[in-house]
Each structure stands twice: as structure tokens, then as C-alpha cells.
Design a protein around this motif. Sequence first.
Motif, short mmCIF file in Angstrom:
data_model
loop_
_atom_site.label_atom_id
_atom_site.label_comp_id
_atom_site.label_asym_id
_atom_site.label_seq_id
_atom_site.Cartn_x
_atom_site.Cartn_y
_atom_site.Cartn_z
N ILE A 1 25.69 -20.48 74.55
CA ILE A 1 25.51 -20.42 75.93
C ILE A 1 24.75 -21.88 76.22
O ILE A 1 23.66 -22.03 75.37
N VAL A 2 25.00 -22.67 77.05
CA VAL A 2 24.23 -23.76 77.47
C VAL A 2 23.73 -23.39 78.88
O VAL A 2 24.56 -22.93 79.82
N LEU A 3 22.45 -23.54 78.95
CA LEU A 3 21.58 -23.56 80.20
C LEU A 3 21.38 -24.95 80.67
O LEU A 3 20.67 -25.68 80.07
N LEU A 4 22.10 -25.26 81.78
CA LEU A 4 22.26 -26.67 82.33
C LEU A 4 21.51 -26.75 83.64
O LEU A 4 21.74 -25.85 84.48
N MET B 1 30.67 -27.78 74.79
CA MET B 1 30.81 -27.35 73.62
C MET B 1 30.32 -25.83 73.55
O MET B 1 30.54 -25.02 72.63
N ALA B 2 29.94 -25.25 74.79
CA ALA B 2 29.62 -23.90 74.83
C ALA B 2 30.73 -22.83 75.21
O ALA B 2 31.64 -23.32 75.79
N ASN B 3 30.60 -21.57 74.82
CA ASN B 3 31.44 -20.79 75.51
C ASN B 3 31.39 -20.42 77.06
O ASN B 3 32.32 -20.33 77.58
N ARG B 4 30.11 -20.34 77.51
CA ARG B 4 29.92 -20.30 78.93
C ARG B 4 28.61 -21.07 79.18
O ARG B 4 27.84 -21.42 78.35
N VAL B 5 28.72 -21.77 80.33
CA VAL B 5 27.68 -22.76 80.72
C VAL B 5 27.00 -22.04 82.16
O VAL B 5 27.80 -21.43 83.20
N MET B 6 25.82 -21.72 82.19
CA MET B 6 24.99 -21.13 83.34
C MET B 6 24.19 -22.45 83.76
O MET B 6 23.12 -22.92 83.36
N ARG B 7 24.48 -22.77 85.14
CA ARG B 7 23.89 -23.96 85.74
C ARG B 7 22.64 -23.41 86.59
O ARG B 7 22.81 -22.61 87.56
N LEU B 8 21.50 -23.78 86.48
CA LEU B 8 20.33 -23.39 87.28
C LEU B 8 20.01 -24.42 88.23
O LEU B 8 20.06 -25.73 87.91
N ALA B 9 19.41 -24.14 89.24
CA ALA B 9 18.87 -25.05 90.28
C ALA B 9 17.84 -24.11 91.24
O ALA B 9 18.24 -23.08 91.61
N ASP B 10 16.62 -24.78 91.38
CA ASP B 10 15.65 -24.07 92.03
C ASP B 10 15.12 -22.64 91.65
O ASP B 10 15.18 -21.81 92.49
N GLY B 11 15.60 -22.34 90.13
CA GLY B 11 14.81 -21.17 89.76
C GLY B 11 16.19 -20.04 89.94
O GLY B 11 15.78 -19.00 89.39
N ARG B 12 17.24 -20.65 90.00
CA ARG B 12 18.55 -19.36 90.23
C ARG B 12 19.62 -19.97 89.52
O ARG B 12 19.72 -21.21 89.07
N ILE B 13 20.43 -18.96 88.77
CA ILE B 13 21.58 -19.40 88.12
C ILE B 13 22.63 -19.61 89.25
O ILE B 13 22.91 -18.54 90.06
N VAL B 14 23.33 -20.81 89.78
CA VAL B 14 23.84 -21.00 90.83
C VAL B 14 25.31 -21.35 90.63
O VAL B 14 26.17 -20.96 91.42
N GLU B 15 25.63 -21.33 89.15
CA GLU B 15 27.16 -21.16 88.75
C GLU B 15 27.38 -20.84 87.29
O GLU B 15 26.49 -21.31 86.42
#
Length: 267
Positions: free
Chosen positions: A70-73, A238-252
Motif C-alpha cells: 500500500i502507498v499512502l500518498l 509500484m503499489a497494489n493500492r494507492v490511498m491518497r490523503l488530503a486534509d486528514g481524509r482518504i479522498v481517493e
Amino acid sequence: LPSRRAAHHPGGKQAHEDMEVALPDSGSPRPESDDIVFQARGLTRTYGTGPNAVQALRGVDMEVRRGEFIVLLGASGSGKSTLLNILGGLDHATDGVARWRDHDLTSADDAQLTRYRREHVGFVFQFYNLIPSLTARENVALVTDLAADPMDPAEALTLVGLADRLDHFVSQLSGGEQQRVAIARAIAKRPDVLLCDEPTGALDCATGILVLQAIEKVNRDLGTTTIVITHNAPIAAMANRVMRLADGRIVEVIVNRQRLPAGELSW
């Protein structure tokens, strides 16, 4: 959560003490799948009070499955490190629930979280935190001396491509080599999860790719569930899944149908 060390002490005081610091059951239904390693529901984290309060996480919901990469972006201040620290037992949530398997991290006390970190989590940070007066092998051995079923330090260092640097001191290693020693140290205790906070943040592209290849190899060859946080968008490929964060939330949340090998990344 039975302690790994308890398995080596079927009776006596040590076994009793180990069970006392087991993580508490969440009191909620088990996750739907045994493959779920992390689960967060309504996770919030606020620092300070009153008008100066900073809300680092705002109701995060997420799941991570066993063996995933997992990538937290997100940009600086988006909540990536706060989320990683709560999942790793380094910080406490203000509200909501974070579970490791079916055990509640948010209600665990300090002793329980210490046991959890020591036995189940490997950490890699932007800055390597190596002891300069020790060799690469000796830095890794600091962890293996405390683990129940560790790798040999040479095995861990070989896994990250440092078989020819075992007895080099920190000052004799490049930045990328030092970070790979830090990765070897993190995986030598055979953790269930590897949590990496900006592992390439202090490195140039070519050196960063070597570090990412080492992390990729750990995930692929050992099956270690891996979470990497970064602000560097190309790493997400390179990740299975990417969780994009903004302003303290997972937005995508993005699913990579075909992962790009670390060696093919560039930035």
C-alpha cells in the motif's frame, strides 16, 4: 493476542506476563476476512485543544489485506504520518477504531502497544537512526537479540543487497546503503507488517530506487504486508493500492491492475 514469546514459555511467570500485555479484543465483530490485517473506522486524531487544535485525521475508514503493498500518498500535513503512527502503535487516536487483525489498537495501553510494536511491526523512517560506532551487521543484531525467531543479521542484509557490506561501519556506507541497513534491521525480526515513512525522502532518484527495490523484495519474497508513505507520486505505481490523503481524509483509492517494478520508476 497470544505473544510470540509466550509460545516459547508454555508455563511459568514469563508466559503469564506475556498474556497480560496481549492486545485487547476489539469487542466488535471480527473483520469479514481473515486476510484483513488493518481496519480503521472513523479514525480521528486531534492535537491540542480549543482554537489552537489541529485535526490531523478526520474520520478515516480503511482496510489493508495481508501481503498487500500500500502507498499512502499526499502532501505534507495531509495526515499520512499520523495514520501510519496509529497503525504502528506509536500514537493514539482521539476517536474511532483502529484494529490489527481483530485486536483493538485504540484501546490498548502502553505496555500492550510496546509488545505489539516489538513482535509484529517493522519500521523504516526517512532518517536511518543507525548507531555510528557499530557495523551494519551489529546494527541489525541489536534487533535480532530481542526477537523470538529472528533472521541471522547476515541473511537480512543479504536480502537487501548488502552481502558485501556486513562489517562496514556506518561512516563507510552511502546514504542508500544506510537506509537498506535500516530496512534489514526492520525485517530481521520477521515482522507481520513493514511501515515505511518517506524511506526515500532524503535520497536522490537512483539511490531511492535501490531502496524501493529492497522494500519491494521484502514484500514479494517474504509476503510482508507493506505500507509506504510518500509525497512522491511516481512511487505509487509500484503499489497494489494507492490511498491518497488530503486534509486528514482518504479522498481517493486507486487500484493498480499492473504494478510497475521499482526499477522502472523515475522522478
